[in-house]
Design a protein around this motif. Structure first.
Motif, PDB file in Angstrom:
ATOM      1  N   SER A   1      38.646  42.243  43.519  1.00 34.93           N
ATOM      2  CA  SER A   1      37.466  42.825  44.139  1.00 34.93           C
ATOM      3  C   SER A   1      36.295  41.928  43.774  1.00 34.93           C
ATOM      4  O   SER A   1      36.007  41.721  42.593  1.00 34.93           O
ATOM      5  CB  SER A   1      37.240  44.251  43.619  1.00 34.93           C
ATOM      6  OG  SER A   1      36.025  44.741  44.153  1.00 34.93           O
ATOM      7  N   LEU A   2      35.632  41.394  44.798  1.00 31.19           N
ATOM      8  CA  LEU A   2      34.509  40.464  44.558  1.00 31.19           C
ATOM      9  C   LEU A   2      33.198  41.233  44.675  1.00 31.19           C
ATOM     10  O   LEU A   2      32.722  41.512  45.774  1.00 31.19           O
ATOM     11  CB  LEU A   2      34.538  39.327  45.584  1.00 31.19           C
ATOM     12  CG  LEU A   2      35.790  38.444  45.576  1.00 31.19           C
ATOM     13  CD1 LEU A   2      35.660  37.358  46.628  1.00 31.19           C
ATOM     14  CD2 LEU A   2      36.056  37.849  44.196  1.00 31.19           C
ATOM     15  N   GLU A   3      32.640  41.585  43.533  1.00 36.01           N
ATOM     16  CA  GLU A   3      31.398  42.379  43.553  1.00 36.01           C
ATOM     17  C   GLU A   3      30.209  41.443  43.474  1.00 36.01           C
ATOM     18  O   GLU A   3      29.525  41.375  42.457  1.00 36.01           O
ATOM     19  CB  GLU A   3      31.415  43.402  42.423  1.00 36.01           C
ATOM     20  CG  GLU A   3      32.537  44.399  42.613  1.00 36.01           C
ATOM     21  CD  GLU A   3      32.386  45.638  41.761  1.00 36.01           C
ATOM     22  OE1 GLU A   3      31.644  45.591  40.765  1.00 36.01           O
ATOM     23  OE2 GLU A   3      33.029  46.637  42.089  1.00 36.01           O
ATOM     24  N   GLU A   4      29.999  40.691  44.559  1.00 33.98           N
ATOM     25  CA  GLU A   4      28.908  39.730  44.543  1.00 33.98           C
ATOM     26  C   GLU A   4      27.735  40.296  45.322  1.00 33.98           C
ATOM     27  O   GLU A   4      27.762  41.433  45.748  1.00 33.98           O
ATOM     28  CB  GLU A   4      29.440  38.394  45.061  1.00 33.98           C
ATOM     29  CG  GLU A   4      30.512  37.892  44.088  1.00 33.98           C
ATOM     30  CD  GLU A   4      31.189  36.611  44.484  1.00 33.98           C
ATOM     31  OE1 GLU A   4      30.863  36.072  45.549  1.00 33.98           O
ATOM     32  OE2 GLU A   4      32.042  36.162  43.712  1.00 33.98           O
TER      33      GLU A   4
ATOM     34  N   ALA B   1      54.705  43.823  39.451  1.00 33.06           N
ATOM     35  CA  ALA B   1      54.894  43.623  40.890  1.00 33.06           C
ATOM     36  C   ALA B   1      53.617  43.062  41.507  1.00 33.06           C
ATOM     37  O   ALA B   1      53.664  42.334  42.501  1.00 33.06           O
ATOM     38  CB  ALA B   1      55.260  44.951  41.545  1.00 33.06           C
ATOM     39  N   ALA B   2      52.470  43.416  40.953  1.00 29.52           N
ATOM     40  CA  ALA B   2      51.180  42.916  41.444  1.00 29.52           C
ATOM     41  C   ALA B   2      50.113  43.235  40.411  1.00 29.52           C
ATOM     42  O   ALA B   2      50.284  44.122  39.565  1.00 29.52           O
ATOM     43  CB  ALA B   2      50.811  43.558  42.776  1.00 29.52           C
ATOM     44  N   VAL B   3      49.018  42.499  40.497  1.00 30.63           N
ATOM     45  CA  VAL B   3      47.882  42.697  39.583  1.00 30.63           C
ATOM     46  C   VAL B   3      46.635  42.900  40.435  1.00 30.63           C
ATOM     47  O   VAL B   3      46.455  42.244  41.473  1.00 30.63           O
ATOM     48  CB  VAL B   3      47.708  41.465  38.661  1.00 30.63           C
ATOM     49  CG1 VAL B   3      46.513  41.641  37.737  1.00 30.63           C
ATOM     50  CG2 VAL B   3      48.976  41.222  37.851  1.00 30.63           C
ATOM     51  N   TYR B   4      45.780  43.834  39.995  1.00 32.81           N
ATOM     52  CA  TYR B   4      44.532  44.161  40.704  1.00 32.81           C
ATOM     53  C   TYR B   4      43.396  43.984  39.702  1.00 32.81           C
ATOM     54  O   TYR B   4      43.460  44.536  38.597  1.00 32.81           O
ATOM     55  CB  TYR B   4      44.572  45.619  41.197  1.00 32.81           C
ATOM     56  CG  TYR B   4      45.739  45.882  42.123  1.00 32.81           C
ATOM     57  CD1 TYR B   4      45.562  45.873  43.496  1.00 32.81           C
ATOM     58  CD2 TYR B   4      47.017  46.106  41.613  1.00 32.81           C
ATOM     59  CE1 TYR B   4      46.633  46.090  44.350  1.00 32.81           C
ATOM     60  CE2 TYR B   4      48.090  46.317  42.451  1.00 32.81           C
ATOM     61  CZ  TYR B   4      47.889  46.308  43.823  1.00 32.81           C
ATOM     62  OH  TYR B   4      48.955  46.518  44.668  1.00 32.81           O
ATOM     63  N   ALA B   5      42.365  43.224  40.088  1.00 37.90           N
ATOM     64  CA  ALA B   5      41.356  42.892  39.073  1.00 37.90           C
ATOM     65  C   ALA B   5      39.950  42.874  39.642  1.00 37.90           C
ATOM     66  O   ALA B   5      39.727  42.609  40.822  1.00 37.90           O
ATOM     67  CB  ALA B   5      41.674  41.523  38.475  1.00 37.90           C
ATOM     68  N   CYS B   6      39.009  43.144  38.744  1.00 40.60           N
ATOM     69  CA  CYS B   6      37.596  43.034  39.083  1.00 40.60           C
ATOM     70  C   CYS B   6      36.863  42.585  37.825  1.00 40.60           C
ATOM     71  O   CYS B   6      37.158  43.063  36.718  1.00 40.60           O
ATOM     72  CB  CYS B   6      37.061  44.383  39.562  1.00 40.60           C
ATOM     73  SG  CYS B   6      35.334  44.305  40.098  1.00 40.60           S
ATOM     74  N   GLY B   7      35.911  41.681  38.009  1.00 39.48           N
ATOM     75  CA  GLY B   7      35.154  41.185  36.855  1.00 39.48           C
ATOM     76  C   GLY B   7      34.421  39.927  37.250  1.00 39.48           C
ATOM     77  O   GLY B   7      34.387  39.556  38.421  1.00 39.48           O
ATOM     78  N   PRO B   8      33.838  39.242  36.254  1.00 37.26           N
ATOM     79  CA  PRO B   8      33.104  38.016  36.554  1.00 37.26           C
ATOM     80  C   PRO B   8      34.013  36.954  37.170  1.00 37.26           C
ATOM     81  O   PRO B   8      35.212  36.900  36.861  1.00 37.26           O
ATOM     82  CB  PRO B   8      32.607  37.558  35.174  1.00 37.26           C
ATOM     83  CG  PRO B   8      32.797  38.706  34.262  1.00 37.26           C
ATOM     84  CD  PRO B   8      33.854  39.586  34.833  1.00 37.26           C
TER      85      PRO B   8
END
Ligand SMILES: Cc1cc2nc3c(=O)[nH]c(=O)nc-3n(C[C@H](O)[C@H](O)[C@H](O)COP(=O)(O)OP(=O)(O)OC[C@H]3O[C@@H](n4cnc5c(N)ncnc54)[C@H](O)[C@@H]3O)c2cc1C
Ligand code: FES
Length: 251
Positions: free
Chosen positions: A203-206, A175-182
């Motif tokens: 999630s943009l961990e900049e 139904a949806a995808v949640y992601a964090c990474g480079p």
């Protein structure tokens, strides 16, 4: 206490779970939404900026962060011992909310940090894909919360997919995808999700400066105009930030 005041939290424990990767648990009663972050500092005036860390886990009486040592701030954090005091400010930023149905979480390396608390709050049906360059870490923490799949670029880990997590992951059916990474991982994932017609949240961990919405140093351009990563993010719908959007910082 005002949400914009630092509070003192005692270190309950800290362990190095892989080379240069630490799990820090501090004491106190906290609340947060999955995807939100805290600012941490455990030093005086230098370095001037506090360091943003996602909520890795939150339980009655404790709050945990998982982080990689990259420079001065995280090196100072890694020296903390039980009983030392950390200044914490948060929760900050926006969290993400769960789509109904089966969803997937995808983490690349240290990008797994915001996903454990997300998995805990979201609940099943949930598939969790974790990708690593070398030896996997913190995987066992995820096992109670969903079906976990591991990818690593280094051979020698039985049961793990050999290659990139974006090669192992197929978005169709979620139904949806949640992601964090480079950023390159998130962009590759976005191409797949877009082709499959599945919404992707990232999630943009900049890099941040003040972290509280005051300096506009973290501004990025999105489809809806300029936004502050620390205030309107760090979680965004991927199409808002990757589809023809540009960043002040050229990322
Ligand atoms: C909202 C948010 C949540 C975050 N959550 C986590 C988390 O849960 N765990 C975690 O390990 N990290 C997280 N980060 C990244 C973390 O804040 C930085 O790695 C940290 O601030 C680096 O501080 P330092 O003083 O050790 O390094 P610095 O001395 O500031 O920098 C050392 C090196 O690391 C690079 N660097 C600094 N910040 C980043 C960054 N954000 N991304 C990539 N490279 C960077 C610099 O370019 C430099 O080469 C998060 C960032 C944001 C914005
Ligand atoms: S870091 Fe200052 S406004 Fe976001």
């Amino acid at each position: 206490m005002s949400p914009l005041e630092f509070r003192e939290a005692p270190v309950l424990d800290q362990r190095e779970v892989a080379p240069n990767i630490f799990l820090l648990r501090v004491g106190g009663e906290f609340h947060a939404l999955p995807g939100q972050f805290f600012l941490l500092r455990a030093w005086g005036l230098h370095p001037p900026l506090s360091r943003p860390m996602s909520v890795f886990d939150l339980s009655p009486g404790s709050l945990s962060f998982a982080y990689a040592v990259r420079g001065e701030g995280t090196r100072l954090l890694s020296r903390l011992r039980p009983g030392d005091i950390v200044q914490v400010l948060g929760p900050l930023g926006k969290g993400w909310s769960r789509a109904e149905g089966k969803v997937a979480l995808v983490g690349g390396g240290m990008g797994l940090a915001p996903l454990l608390f997300t998995a805990k709050v979201f609940g099943r049906p949930l598939h969790i894909f974790l990708g690593f360059k070398g030896e996997p870490f913190l995987v066992e923490e995820f096992l109670p919360f969903g079906e976990v799949y591991v990818a690593t670029e280094k051979p020698g880990y039985p049961g793990a997919f050999l290659g990139l997590v974006t090669e192992a992951f197929e978005p169709r059916g979620y139904a949806a995808v949640y992601a964090c990474g480079p950023r390159p991982m998130l962009e590759a994932l976005y191409e797949k999700c877009r082709a499959a017609g599945v919404p992707l949240h990232v999630s943009l961990e900049e890099r941040l400066a003040c972290g509280i919405g005051a300096c506009f140093g973290c501004t990025i351009f999105t489809k809806r105009g300029p936004v502050r990563l620390c205030r309107e993010g760090p979680v965004f719908r991927a199409d808002e930030v990757f589809d023809g959007a540009r960043s002040f910082r050229g990322t």
